[in-house]
Write an enzyme that holds these catalytic residues in place. Structure first.
Site, PDB file in Angstrom:
ATOM      1  CE  LYS A  44      -3.695   2.545   0.073  1.00 22.02           C
ATOM      2  NZ  LYS A  44      -3.567   3.735   0.821  1.00 22.02           N
ATOM      3  CD  GLU A  98      -3.281   7.929  -3.769  1.00 24.21           C
ATOM      4  OE1 GLU A  98      -3.810   6.805  -3.654  1.00 24.21           O
ATOM      5  OE2 GLU A  98      -3.216   8.729  -2.818  1.00 24.21           O
TER       6      GLU A  98
HETATM    7  N1  LIG Z   1      -9.333   8.833   3.844  1.00 23.22           N
HETATM    8  C1  LIG Z   1      -8.735   8.092   2.908  1.00 23.22           C
HETATM    9  O1  LIG Z   1      -8.770   8.369   1.689  1.00 23.22           O
HETATM   10  C2  LIG Z   1      -7.998   6.844   3.296  1.00 23.22           C
HETATM   11  C3  LIG Z   1      -7.552   6.660   4.592  1.00 23.22           C
HETATM   12  N2  LIG Z   1      -6.834   5.523   4.904  1.00 23.22           N
HETATM   13  C4  LIG Z   1      -6.320   5.322   6.241  1.00 23.22           C
HETATM   14  O2  LIG Z   1      -7.368   4.832   7.087  1.00 23.22           O
HETATM   15  C5  LIG Z   1      -7.162   5.282   8.440  1.00 23.22           C
HETATM   16  C6  LIG Z   1      -8.386   6.063   8.898  1.00 23.22           C
HETATM   17  O3  LIG Z   1      -8.549   7.152   7.997  1.00 23.22           O
HETATM   18  P1  LIG Z   1      -9.868   8.060   7.969  1.00 23.22           P
HETATM   19  O4  LIG Z   1     -11.077   7.239   8.226  1.00 23.22           O
HETATM   20  O5  LIG Z   1      -9.758   8.856   6.717  1.00 23.22           O
HETATM   21  O6  LIG Z   1      -9.589   9.000   9.241  1.00 23.22           O
HETATM   22  P2  LIG Z   1     -10.679   9.848  10.072  1.00 23.22           P
HETATM   23  O7  LIG Z   1      -9.870  10.918  10.732  1.00 23.22           O
HETATM   24  O8  LIG Z   1     -11.807  10.227   9.214  1.00 23.22           O
HETATM   25  O9  LIG Z   1     -11.200   8.803  11.163  1.00 23.22           O
HETATM   26  C7  LIG Z   1     -10.396   8.302  12.198  1.00 23.22           C
HETATM   27  C8  LIG Z   1     -11.335   7.933  13.347  1.00 23.22           C
HETATM   28  O10 LIG Z   1     -10.572   7.249  14.342  1.00 23.22           O
HETATM   29  C9  LIG Z   1     -11.012   7.710  15.610  1.00 23.22           C
HETATM   30  N3  LIG Z   1      -9.960   7.456  16.571  1.00 23.22           N
HETATM   31  C10 LIG Z   1      -8.756   8.050  16.687  1.00 23.22           C
HETATM   32  N4  LIG Z   1      -8.053   7.505  17.672  1.00 23.22           N
HETATM   33  C11 LIG Z   1      -8.828   6.530  18.202  1.00 23.22           C
HETATM   34  C12 LIG Z   1      -8.651   5.599  19.267  1.00 23.22           C
HETATM   35  N5  LIG Z   1      -7.517   5.571  19.982  1.00 23.22           N
HETATM   36  N6  LIG Z   1      -9.669   4.760  19.557  1.00 23.22           N
HETATM   37  C13 LIG Z   1     -10.834   4.789  18.831  1.00 23.22           C
HETATM   38  N7  LIG Z   1     -11.041   5.641  17.819  1.00 23.22           N
HETATM   39  C14 LIG Z   1     -10.060   6.498  17.504  1.00 23.22           C
HETATM   40  C15 LIG Z   1     -11.316   9.183  15.394  1.00 23.22           C
HETATM   41  O11 LIG Z   1     -12.183   9.686  16.409  1.00 23.22           O
HETATM   42  C16 LIG Z   1     -11.963   9.157  14.019  1.00 23.22           C
HETATM   43  O12 LIG Z   1     -13.367   8.970  14.080  1.00 23.22           O
HETATM   44  C17 LIG Z   1      -5.867   6.119   8.403  1.00 23.22           C
HETATM   45  O13 LIG Z   1      -4.774   5.310   8.706  1.00 23.22           O
HETATM   46  C18 LIG Z   1      -5.804   6.563   6.951  1.00 23.22           C
HETATM   47  O14 LIG Z   1      -4.493   6.888   6.536  1.00 23.22           O
HETATM   48  C19 LIG Z   1      -6.592   4.543   3.978  1.00 23.22           C
HETATM   49  C20 LIG Z   1      -7.037   4.686   2.689  1.00 23.22           C
HETATM   50  C21 LIG Z   1      -7.747   5.841   2.244  1.00 23.22           C
HETATM   51  O1  LIG Z   2      -4.163   6.208   1.193  1.00 21.39           O
HETATM   52  C1  LIG Z   2      -4.857   7.069   0.719  1.00 21.39           C
HETATM   53  C2  LIG Z   2      -5.350   6.995  -0.663  1.00 21.39           C
HETATM   54  O2  LIG Z   2      -4.890   5.867  -1.313  1.00 21.39           O
HETATM   55  C3  LIG Z   2      -5.188   8.238   1.586  1.00 21.39           C
HETATM   56  O3  LIG Z   2      -6.112   9.122   1.002  1.00 21.39           O
HETATM   57  C4  LIG Z   2      -3.920   8.961   1.982  1.00 21.39           C
HETATM   58  O4  LIG Z   2      -4.240   9.979   2.921  1.00 21.39           O
HETATM   59  C5  LIG Z   2      -3.220   9.581   0.765  1.00 21.39           C
HETATM   60  O5  LIG Z   2      -1.935   9.991   1.093  1.00 21.39           O
HETATM   61  P1  LIG Z   2      -1.586  11.546   1.340  1.00 21.39           P
HETATM   62  O6  LIG Z   2      -2.462  11.992   2.507  1.00 21.39           O
HETATM   63  O7  LIG Z   2      -0.125  11.580   1.653  1.00 21.39           O
HETATM   64  O8  LIG Z   2      -1.935  12.282   0.060  1.00 21.39           O
END
Ligand SMILES: NC(=O)C1=CN([C@@H]2O[C@H](COP(=O)(O)OP(=O)(O)OC[C@H]3O[C@@H](n4cnc5c(N)ncnc54)[C@H](O)[C@@H]3O)[C@@H](O)[C@H]2O)C=CC1
Ligand SMILES: O=C(CO)[C@H](O)[C@H](O)COP(=O)(O)O
EC number: 1.1.1.343
Length: 299
Positions: free
Chosen positions: A169, A176
């Site tokens: 990833k 990306e």
């Molecule tokens: N947004 C995107 O496009 C993508 C995100 N990811 C990854 O997925 C993961 C989550 O990303 P998002 O959902 O976008 O983040 P987000 O910030 O929208 O959600 C994270 C959630 O985790 C909760 N949280 C934080 N610490 C916590 C804890 N100790 N216990 C319980 N809940 C907790 C927060 O309150 C929040 O609701 C990250 O590692 C991110 O890099 C992966 C692929 C795509």
């Molecule tokens: O994993 C992802 C998409 O594939 C997340 O959107 C990630 O946050 C993208 O990386 P960056 O925040 O560095 O642009």
């Protein structure tokens, strides 16, 4: 199957929804009570804490973490520690650094799967692409959940041992960055170039049969439709960068050249200089030094 989901933000909520839609049971926890309430509205069993979530899960616990990469993953695993046995399974679906995942897999009492997740919230209606590392038996056991969260059976694969899912990833994200950079450069030349072009139309025609069609190009089309051909008030500043930095660090360690990904990452860093790029300002002053060329000055 019953799945515990910890972290109910943009991505975790989708894991909950898709798992429920496939007919499984979900127990959900987040630090934010509002996020737990949203999951409960969707049909999940709400938990008040991590230990409450664990208590609500049956004998063989399957837990999906979707919290931000870094300290939040360690904090969650620390709280889970003591509640898990070797027949339990923990999945980290976030963008964790692969070496952290190797370390966590070694320390965790349960089987640990590092799962790179691609597709983003905007692609959720199709399901995600999942790249999974860790023990084969644990991956096989969770196939029904992966089928639900991914696009289907073809949307997930076991990459190899611990760390390999997040490794794949990480490099996906480097690709990306470079793809976004190259679309950006092409559209910048079209925007600055000889013709007064409607860039939404260009993106649209490219998306219909052109060699360079892609989902990112569809998102370019959407951006020009919503912001205009000049991108309106979108600032010249790109945030993020951790997964791209790790990709470049790994390439240096492996002595593999990846100039395009490095350039895309550098462009992000360069975009954050508040006062213009120091290097460009110095180059401008040096042109005066050797050639007595005019130096454009700030107001
Ligand atoms: N947004 C995107 O496009 C993508 C995100 N990811 C990854 O997925 C993961 C989550 O990303 P998002 O959902 O976008 O983040 P987000 O910030 O929208 O959600 C994270 C959630 O985790 C909760 N949280 C934080 N610490 C916590 C804890 N100790 N216990 C319980 N809940 C907790 C927060 O309150 C929040 O609701 C990250 O590692 C991110 O890099 C992966 C692929 C795509
Ligand atoms: O994993 C992802 C998409 O594939 C997340 O959107 C990630 O946050 C993208 O990386 P960056 O925040 O560095 O642009």
């Amino acid at each position: 199957m019953q799945l515990g989901v910890i972290g109910l933000g943009r991505m975790g909520q989708i894991v909950v929804d898709r798992t429920l839609e496939a007919g499984h049971d979900v127990v959900a926890f987040d630090l934010e009570p509002e996020a737990v309430a949203t999951a409960a509205d969707a049909g999940a069993e709400p938990a008040e804490s991590i230990s409450d979530l664990v208590d609500r899960l049956g004998a063989e616990k399957r837990i999906w973490l979707m919290v931000p990469a870094g300290d939040a993953v360690d904090a969650t695993l620390e709280e889970l520690d003591g509640h898990l046995e070797s027949e339990d399974i923990v999945v980290d679906g976030g963008n964790s650094y692969f070496e952290d995942s190797v370390r966590r897999a070694e320390a965790c009492s349960a089987a640990y799967l590092d799962c790179g997740t691609s597709g983003g919230p905007a692609g959720a209606h199709l399901g995600f692409s999942l790249m999974v590392g860790g023990p084969e038996w644990a991956y096989d056991e969770l196939v029904p959940v992966f089928d639900a969260v991914a696009t289907g059976p073809d949307g997930h694969e076991r990459m190899g041992p611990a760390g390999s899912g997040h490794y794949v990833k990480m490099i996906h994200n480097g690709v990306e960055y470079a793809l976004m950079q190259t679309y950006g450069e092409g559209f910048e030349l079209l925007h600055e170039g000889r013709y007064d072009l409607d860039l939404e139309n260009v993106a649209s025609v490219w998306n219909n049969g052109a060699v360079i069609r892609s989902w990112l190009l569809e998102l370019c089309e959407e951006a020009f439709r919503e912001e205009g051909s000049d991108l309106g008030d979108v600032a010249d500043r790109i945030e993020g960068g951790s997964t791209g930095t790790w990709t470049v660090q790994e390439a240096l360690e492996q002595e593999v050249p990846l100039p395009l990904i490095y350039t895309a990452l550098s462009e992000r860093f360069g975009s954050r200089a508040d006062d213009g790029r120091f290097s460009r300002r110095l180059a401008s002053r040096l042109r005066y030094g050797f050639g007595r060329h005019d130096v454009p000055r700030r107001d």
